[in-house]
Design an enzyme around this catalytic site. Structure first.
Site, mmCIF file in Angstrom:
data_model
loop_
_atom_site.group_PDB
_atom_site.id
_atom_site.type_symbol
_atom_site.label_atom_id
_atom_site.label_comp_id
_atom_site.label_asym_id
_atom_site.label_seq_id
_atom_site.Cartn_x
_atom_site.Cartn_y
_atom_site.Cartn_z
ATOM 1 N N GLN A 1 0.824 -1.220 0.000
ATOM 2 C CA GLN A 1 0.000 0.000 0.000
ATOM 3 C C GLN A 1 0.855 1.265 0.000
ATOM 4 O O GLN A 1 0.323 2.369 0.080
ATOM 5 C CB GLN A 1 -0.932 0.011 1.221
ATOM 6 C CG GLN A 1 -1.973 -1.104 1.230
ATOM 7 C CD GLN A 1 -3.090 -0.906 0.204
ATOM 8 O OE1 GLN A 1 -3.262 0.181 -0.357
ATOM 9 N NE2 GLN A 1 -3.843 -1.960 -0.056
ATOM 10 N N THR B 1 7.489 -19.347 -16.411
ATOM 11 C CA THR B 1 7.605 -18.406 -17.523
ATOM 12 C C THR B 1 7.105 -17.035 -17.116
ATOM 13 O O THR B 1 6.044 -16.908 -16.495
ATOM 14 C CB THR B 1 6.784 -18.925 -18.730
ATOM 15 O OG1 THR B 1 7.315 -20.188 -19.099
ATOM 16 C CG2 THR B 1 6.846 -17.960 -19.902
ATOM 17 N N CYS C 1 -9.842 -9.264 0.611
ATOM 18 C CA CYS C 1 -9.479 -10.677 0.686
ATOM 19 C C CYS C 1 -10.358 -11.425 1.661
ATOM 20 O O CYS C 1 -10.543 -12.619 1.550
ATOM 21 C CB CYS C 1 -8.024 -10.805 1.123
ATOM 22 S SG CYS C 1 -7.041 -9.455 0.533
HETATM 23 C C1 LIG Z 1 -3.531 -6.268 -1.690
HETATM 24 C C2 LIG Z 1 -2.541 -6.561 -0.646
HETATM 25 C C3 LIG Z 1 -1.817 -7.757 -0.653
HETATM 26 C C4 LIG Z 1 -2.091 -8.853 -1.658
HETATM 27 O O1 LIG Z 1 -1.652 -8.491 -2.939
HETATM 28 P P1 LIG Z 1 -2.050 -9.373 -4.197
HETATM 29 O O2 LIG Z 1 -1.164 -8.865 -5.292
HETATM 30 O O3 LIG Z 1 -3.481 -9.107 -4.445
HETATM 31 O O4 LIG Z 1 -1.768 -10.795 -3.865
HETATM 32 C C5 LIG Z 1 -0.873 -7.947 0.319
HETATM 33 N N1 LIG Z 1 -0.612 -7.004 1.235
HETATM 34 C C6 LIG Z 1 -1.273 -5.842 1.276
HETATM 35 C C7 LIG Z 1 -0.937 -4.832 2.316
HETATM 36 C C8 LIG Z 1 -2.265 -5.577 0.334
HETATM 37 O O5 LIG Z 1 -2.911 -4.427 0.384
#
Ligand SMILES: *Cc1c(COP(=O)(O)O)cnc(C)c1O
Length: 391
Positions: free
Chosen positions: A182, A243, A329
């Protein structure tokens, strides 16, 4: 004309910037080669693109091109960092220090390791979500393999003192991993200056495509090694086989270049819009507060608790605004946020909090619409709540 619904969930994902998309397109068709094909031009073009755009990713965070390991996203990067280091050290050091406010991909990696006999030490966090540096210093011992603390929290936007954490880890000679998903592309992040050994980030939170991310792995002082989590052809210096996703890497690199050029101007805009949103709400509503740190925060993340307004009901009553009550998530589950719990919110406050995200494509018009919509919805829900109480 205002287009509805309004997107205010920039912490869950961002749209791909048109400029990143344009850079990607040729790599699906004309320039479709496999970067591992060494015997012909198709492969050479692909490899050249990978190196060029990997360079742009590296530049944004102040590291060398070869220190960028491409992954499928930050979830994979976090798994690779935490499990990869733990497994490598498993015969000598078995302790990992982290915090309860981390992303699930760090916490669940730690839980998996705990089942295999690793010790997971969770630092306390204060009501803003900040760790205590003294506790960190005391917790690091001879058995500690890794400290993993995120840079910016995805739910409440709190910024940890990463530079201080890095300094402590360096002093104590323990590896430091940070999930900077973030932060990268939104705030200045420099892995040298912050003494970071491993850093996870992902394209789709910074206007690049989904399904591609990176793990920065320091190559000198110390040269960090880890156990790969995906075995195969030995791509990415043996750290991650498979890949390469060339269009993804191109889009990621282009997004990094754009972020590097535009970050400071964009941040000013986001900060102003955030203030406009908060002040707009303040002028019409009472009994609400911001979760997370009042100043040490990413200004495009406003997690707000509206007392006596259930967040599920609130979101249903304002479908014109795309927001979230937790992290994307885990929003499939009705479980209240583990982050808000960790910073000590009471049960009713947990169920009345909503995250508003402001980003590159947010406008004043959208913010004003959102202020009015939120105000109207909160007032309506509260009046129903009061009637229920009176009966
Ligand atoms: C979105 C997020 C993830 C996961 O990233 P993805 O690329 O969607 O796997 C992990 N850590 C933080 C702090 C996130 O905001």
């Amino acid at each position: 004309m205002l287009k509805l619904p309004i997107y205010m969930d920039y912490q869950a994902t961002t749209p791909v910037d048109k400029r990143a998309l344009d850079a990607m397109l040729p790599y699906f068709t004309d320039k479709f080669g496999n970067a591992a094909s060494k015997s012909h031009e198709f492969g050479w073009y692909a490899e050249k693109a990978v190196e060029m755009y990997r360079g742009k990713i590296a530049e944004l965070i102040g590291c060398k091109t070869q220190e960028i390991v491409i992954t499928s996203g930050a979830t994979e990067s976090n798994n690779l960092a935490v499990k990869g280091i733990a497994e490598l050290f498993s015969n000598v050091k078995k302790k990992i220090i982290t915090a309860p406010t981390e992303h699930k991909s760090v916490l669940d990696s730690c839980s998996a390791l705990a089942k295999k006999g690793f010790e997971i030490y969770l630092l306390k966090v204060d009501k803003f979500g900040l760790i205590d540096l003294n506790e960190l210093r005391d917790a690091i011992d001879g058995n500690t393999a890794l400290v993993s603390i995120m840079t910016v929290n995805n739910e409440i936007g709190t910024i940890q003192p990463v530079e201080d954490i890095g300094r402590i880890c360096k002093e104590k000679e323990v590896l430091f991993h940070t999930d900077a998903t973030q932060a990268v592309g939104k705030l200045p992040v420099n892995v040298q200056q912050m003494n970071i050994d491993l850093m996870s980030f992902t394209a789709h939170k910074m206007y690049g495509p989904k399904g591609v991310g990176a793990l920065y792995v320091k190559s000198k002082d110390p040269k960090v090694k880890l156990n790969p989590q995906i075995d195969g052809g030995g791509h990415e210096n043996g750290f991650r086989s498979g890949t390469l996703n060339i269009p993804g890497i191109v889009g990621f690199g282009k997004a990094c270049e754009i972020a590097a050029n535009e970050m400071s101007v964009e941040n000013e805009k986001i900060k102003k819009l955030g203030e406009r949103f908060y002040q707009g709400l303040s002028s019409q509503l009472d009994d609400f507060f911001i979760n997370g740190h009042p100043e040490k925060r990413f200004p495009g993340n406003l997690n707000i608790c509206f007392k006596h307004a259930d967040s599920g009901t609130l979101m249903m009553s304002m479908k014109e605004i795309a927001v979230s009550s937790g992290s994307a998530c885990s929003s499939a589950a009705v479980e209240p946020s583990h982050v808000l719990k960790a910073i000590g919110l009471k049960d009713d406050e947990l169920r009345s909090s909503i995250r508003f995200g402001i980003g590159r494509f947010s406008t004043e018009e959208e913010i004003d619409f959102a202020v009015n919509k939120v105000t109207e919805s909160v007032k309506k829900i509260r009046s129903v709540f009061k009637q229920v109480l009176q009966h």
